[in-house]
Design an enzyme around this catalytic site. Structure first.
Site, PDB file in Angstrom:
ATOM      1  N   LEU A  48       0.855  -1.174   0.000  1.00  3.94           N
ATOM      2  CA  LEU A  48       0.000   0.000   0.000  1.00  3.94           C
ATOM      3  C   LEU A  48       0.895   1.230   0.000  1.00  3.94           C
ATOM      4  CD1 LEU A  48      -2.684  -0.946   2.710  1.00  3.94           C
ATOM      5  CD2 LEU A  48      -2.942  -1.044   0.229  1.00  3.94           C
ATOM      6  N   ASP A  49       0.475   2.261  -0.701  1.00  5.59           N
ATOM      7  CA  ASP A  49       1.239   3.501  -0.721  1.00  5.59           C
ATOM      8  C   ASP A  49       1.340   4.095   0.683  1.00  5.59           C
ATOM      9  OD1 ASP A  49       1.534   3.308  -3.457  1.00  5.59           O
ATOM     10  OD2 ASP A  49      -0.235   4.534  -3.885  1.00  5.59           O
TER      11      ASP A  49
END
Length: 228
Positions: A48-49
């Site tokens: 996930l960013d």
């Protein structure tokens, strides 16, 4: 299975040499996690960013890693995100967004753009709620492929960028989102994931509720709608 907070970087890189999820896993589980080694990304089966929150899978053994990676490759893992976009999408319809995406990596960052030279990517979106006569739309996004930044790029290409997205979003809408609704980061949350237990093959579904900061943005929009 982790509920990743916003601001947490997955692994060391330019600008983030320390304080990452990978370091935390190695510190907490020690030799068990190190046994996975760099070839298996120390258990990081997907990412996930930094400013995206929500549910995240981490493998703790070689068998679990290999089984989960196979599920991702065969598209048997289903991921569902909640996002607030600037603009209106028709309620009640599922929309399939498709664009070949090309990843451009520099020393300091990775950017993605639509390009015929890229790899095909698909994202299905389902509008859930409209705010302020369609000025904003809350929607569920389900990536059918796992390309970098694909939800953000697809929605921006569709003319409905994710609110708070500094890379692909609308700067004016982002500024209004911060000033009017108190949004301090990208409104993108990994809400739910479906996969199979790596050993028993039993189906598992895990959900991470919307964090307080994003829930407060929705609350303020709902209040404004009630006020007319």
């Amino acid at each position: 299975v982790l509920n990743k907070p916003p601001g947490l970087v997955m692994e060391p890189g330019p600008g983030h040499p320390h304080g990452t999820l990978r370091e935390a896993l190695l510190a907490h589980y020690g030799a068990e996690q190190r046994a996975l080694g760099p070839d298996r990304d120390y258990g990081l089966v997907h990412r996930l960013d930094r400013d995206t929150s929500g549910v995240l899978l981490v493998a703790r053994s070689v068998a679990a890693y290999d089984a989960l990676v196979a599920q991702f490759a065969e598209r048997r893992v289903q991921k569902f995100y909640l996002t607030l976009v600037s603009g209106s999408l028709p309620m009640g319809n599922r929309i399939l967004l498709r664009d070949p995406l090309l990843r451009i990596r520099t020393k300091s960052r990775t950017r993605v753009r639509a390009s015929a030279r890229g790899v095909q990517a698909e994202t299905q979106v389902r509008p859930l709620e409209l705010f302020l006569n369609g000025r904003y739309t809350l929607l569920e996004a389900m990536p059918r492929t796992g390309r970098t930044h694909q939800i953000r790029v697809h929605l921006a290409r569709h003319g409905t960028p994710v609110l708070g997205d500094a890379d692909y979003g609308d700067p004016m809408a982002n500024a209004q989102g911060a000033r009017l609704w108190g949004l301090k980061r990208i409104f993108l949350h990994a809400q739910r994931i479906q996969f199979q237990d790596p050993l028993t093959r039993h189906p598992i579904e895990v959900e991470a509720e919307l964090p307080r900061d994003l829930a407060e943005v929705i609350h303020r929009l709902e209040e404004r709608d009630r006020e007319g």
